[in-house]
Scaffold this motif. Sequence first.
Motif, PDB file in Angstrom:
ATOM      1  N   LEU A   1       0.762  -1.202  -0.147  1.00 45.86           N
ATOM      2  CA  LEU A   1       0.006  -0.088  -0.005  1.00 45.86           C
ATOM      3  C   LEU A   1       0.869   1.276   0.009  1.00 45.86           C
ATOM      4  O   LEU A   1       1.672   1.315   1.076  1.00 45.86           O
ATOM      5  N   PRO A   2       0.995   2.041  -1.053  1.00 48.33           N
ATOM      6  CA  PRO A   2       1.669   3.206  -1.125  1.00 48.33           C
ATOM      7  C   PRO A   2       1.416   4.455  -0.248  1.00 48.33           C
ATOM      8  O   PRO A   2       2.391   4.836  -0.028  1.00 48.33           O
ATOM      9  N   SER A   3       0.187   4.655  -0.117  1.00 51.96           N
ATOM     10  CA  SER A   3      -0.131   5.753   0.939  1.00 51.96           C
ATOM     11  C   SER A   3      -1.544   5.358   1.490  1.00 51.96           C
ATOM     12  O   SER A   3      -2.458   6.309   1.303  1.00 51.96           O
ATOM     13  N   PRO A   4      -1.554   4.179   2.363  1.00 50.84           N
ATOM     14  CA  PRO A   4      -2.913   3.841   3.043  1.00 50.84           C
ATOM     15  C   PRO A   4      -3.712   5.017   3.859  1.00 50.84           C
ATOM     16  O   PRO A   4      -4.730   4.958   4.092  1.00 50.84           O
ATOM     17  N   GLY A   5      -2.942   6.260   4.315  1.00 52.35           N
ATOM     18  CA  GLY A   5      -3.634   7.116   5.084  1.00 52.35           C
ATOM     19  C   GLY A   5      -4.552   8.006   4.248  1.00 52.35           C
ATOM     20  O   GLY A   5      -5.422   8.673   4.726  1.00 52.35           O
ATOM     21  N   GLY A   6      -4.494   8.066   2.924  1.00 53.73           N
ATOM     22  CA  GLY A   6      -5.206   8.604   2.116  1.00 53.73           C
ATOM     23  C   GLY A   6      -5.766   8.152   0.667  1.00 53.73           C
ATOM     24  O   GLY A   6      -6.493   8.851  -0.095  1.00 53.73           O
ATOM     25  N   CYS A   7      -5.413   6.707   0.410  1.00 56.14           N
ATOM     26  CA  CYS A   7      -5.565   6.265  -0.934  1.00 56.14           C
ATOM     27  C   CYS A   7      -5.667   4.972  -0.733  1.00 56.14           C
ATOM     28  O   CYS A   7      -4.804   4.124   0.105  1.00 56.14           O
ATOM     29  N   SER A   8      -6.731   4.307  -1.532  1.00 54.88           N
ATOM     30  CA  SER A   8      -6.909   2.790  -1.069  1.00 54.88           C
ATOM     31  C   SER A   8      -6.107   1.747  -2.097  1.00 54.88           C
ATOM     32  O   SER A   8      -6.262   0.788  -2.007  1.00 54.88           O
ATOM     33  N   GLU A   9      -5.259   2.479  -2.833  1.00 52.73           N
ATOM     34  CA  GLU A   9      -4.578   1.682  -3.929  1.00 52.73           C
ATOM     35  C   GLU A   9      -3.679   0.738  -3.485  1.00 52.73           C
ATOM     36  O   GLU A   9      -3.088   0.993  -2.304  1.00 52.73           O
ATOM     37  N   ARG A  10      -3.733  -0.573  -3.933  1.00 48.26           N
ATOM     38  CA  ARG A  10      -2.455  -1.648  -3.608  1.00 48.26           C
ATOM     39  C   ARG A  10      -1.889  -1.774  -4.973  1.00 48.26           C
ATOM     40  O   ARG A  10      -2.544  -2.072  -5.901  1.00 48.26           O
ATOM     41  N   ILE A  11      -0.518  -1.924  -4.557  1.00 50.89           N
ATOM     42  CA  ILE A  11       0.483  -2.128  -5.865  1.00 50.89           C
ATOM     43  C   ILE A  11       0.964  -3.387  -5.805  1.00 50.89           C
ATOM     44  O   ILE A  11       1.610  -4.018  -4.862  1.00 50.89           O
ATOM     45  N   SER A  12       0.995  -4.199  -6.986  1.00 52.66           N
ATOM     46  CA  SER A  12       1.585  -5.543  -7.063  1.00 52.66           C
ATOM     47  C   SER A  12       2.928  -5.401  -8.029  1.00 52.66           C
ATOM     48  O   SER A  12       2.615  -4.989  -9.133  1.00 52.66           O
ATOM     49  N   LEU A  13       3.874  -5.314  -7.310  1.00 56.97           N
ATOM     50  CA  LEU A  13       5.318  -5.087  -8.149  1.00 56.97           C
ATOM     51  C   LEU A  13       5.972  -6.810  -8.430  1.00 56.97           C
ATOM     52  O   LEU A  13       6.201  -7.506  -7.663  1.00 56.97           O
ATOM     53  N   PHE A  14       6.364  -6.439  -9.767  1.00 58.98           N
ATOM     54  CA  PHE A  14       7.011  -7.676 -10.338  1.00 58.98           C
ATOM     55  C   PHE A  14       8.248  -7.376 -10.819  1.00 58.98           C
ATOM     56  O   PHE A  14       8.599  -6.329 -11.158  1.00 58.98           O
ATOM     57  N   ILE A  15       9.077  -8.452 -11.133  1.00 57.40           N
ATOM     58  CA  ILE A  15      10.110  -8.343 -11.829  1.00 57.40           C
ATOM     59  C   ILE A  15      10.080  -9.229 -12.908  1.00 57.40           C
ATOM     60  O   ILE A  15       9.628 -10.226 -13.037  1.00 57.40           O
ATOM     61  N   GLY A  16      10.399  -8.775 -14.239  1.00 59.12           N
ATOM     62  CA  GLY A  16      10.141  -9.593 -15.439  1.00 59.12           C
ATOM     63  C   GLY A  16      11.329  -9.646 -16.511  1.00 59.12           C
ATOM     64  O   GLY A  16      12.191  -8.792 -16.578  1.00 59.12           O
ATOM     65  N   GLN A  17      11.444 -10.840 -16.899  1.00 57.94           N
ATOM     66  CA  GLN A  17      12.759 -11.168 -17.768  1.00 57.94           C
ATOM     67  C   GLN A  17      12.392 -10.725 -19.119  1.00 57.94           C
ATOM     68  O   GLN A  17      11.565 -11.152 -19.805  1.00 57.94           O
TER      69      GLN A  17
ATOM     70  N   ILE B   1      12.260   2.555  -6.269  1.00 59.33           N
ATOM     71  CA  ILE B   1      12.910   2.428  -5.377  1.00 59.33           C
ATOM     72  C   ILE B   1      12.823   0.865  -4.432  1.00 59.33           C
ATOM     73  O   ILE B   1      13.850   0.303  -4.357  1.00 59.33           O
ATOM     74  N   ILE B   2      11.657   0.592  -4.408  1.00 60.50           N
ATOM     75  CA  ILE B   2      11.584  -0.955  -3.797  1.00 60.50           C
ATOM     76  C   ILE B   2      12.003  -1.737  -4.949  1.00 60.50           C
ATOM     77  O   ILE B   2      12.785  -2.826  -4.398  1.00 60.50           O
ATOM     78  N   GLY B   3      11.602  -1.639  -5.974  1.00 63.10           N
ATOM     79  CA  GLY B   3      12.160  -2.487  -6.965  1.00 63.10           C
ATOM     80  C   GLY B   3      13.526  -2.811  -7.420  1.00 63.10           C
ATOM     81  O   GLY B   3      14.169  -4.081  -7.170  1.00 63.10           O
ATOM     82  N   LEU B   4      14.316  -1.805  -7.011  1.00 61.77           N
ATOM     83  CA  LEU B   4      15.688  -1.972  -7.329  1.00 61.77           C
ATOM     84  C   LEU B   4      16.538  -2.049  -6.145  1.00 61.77           C
ATOM     85  O   LEU B   4      17.561  -2.926  -6.290  1.00 61.77           O
ATOM     86  N   GLN B   5      15.743  -1.913  -5.126  1.00 60.96           N
ATOM     87  CA  GLN B   5      16.286  -2.444  -3.629  1.00 60.96           C
ATOM     88  C   GLN B   5      16.330  -3.939  -3.641  1.00 60.96           C
ATOM     89  O   GLN B   5      17.301  -4.675  -3.204  1.00 60.96           O
TER      90      GLN B   5
END
Length: 219
Positions: free
Chosen positions: A134-150, A194-198
């Motif tokens: 959840l990138p900003s659950p204090g004010g946004c309901s969005e959930r992000i699914s983050l993948f790495i792809g070949q 940031i999350i993906g590259l880390q």
Amino acid sequence: MSKKNEISPPGAGLTVNDVEIVATEAAYQGFFQLSKYQLRHRLFAGGWTPVIEREMLERGHAAVLLPYDPVLDQVVMVEQFRLGAVETSEYPWLLELVAGIIEEGESAEDVARREAVEEAGLDVQQVELICSYLPSPGGCSERISLFIGQVDSSNAGGLHGLATEHEDIRVHVYRTEDALKLLETGKIDNAASIIGLQWLAMNHQRIRQQWLQTKLSDN
């Protein structure tokens, strides 16, 4: 009282059933929707809050993909204008990962693969889920699914995006070590990237060897 070194689980047994939505109304409907909620929830110490009001940005849920080429050891990133960066950034064209909103009937992986074609001209082979957050659950309901792809980045580049969505996207290809340097120096400052590259920094050798072995076995 918990012991000093004891790790207590988050939520202390509370669930979504301990939230009561009293009323909801659409405060604004445009490209995104702003909803106004009246709600109350249980307290850690017992009992309930009074009815409180909160506004929530309802922008749907999204899928994000970090395109990675294990053969050339390169990552592909996209650059595009972001209004949200105007107030705090001298250059509001951000280096980001491929991303898109999940429409009804689509899976997050389907969206990640589709957006890779639309935003970067890339066909994705294997994928692995990095995380869901959840990138900003204090004010946004969005959930992000983050993948790495070949992907095969040998011919990646150029300008992409859908004219019908007013997208103006420039594709960049970086050696993994150079992308991580951009991250370290603050040139990449949006959460998904940031999350993906880390994650890639921590899992680099493992994912590269795994995908290279798969590629050899397929040949």
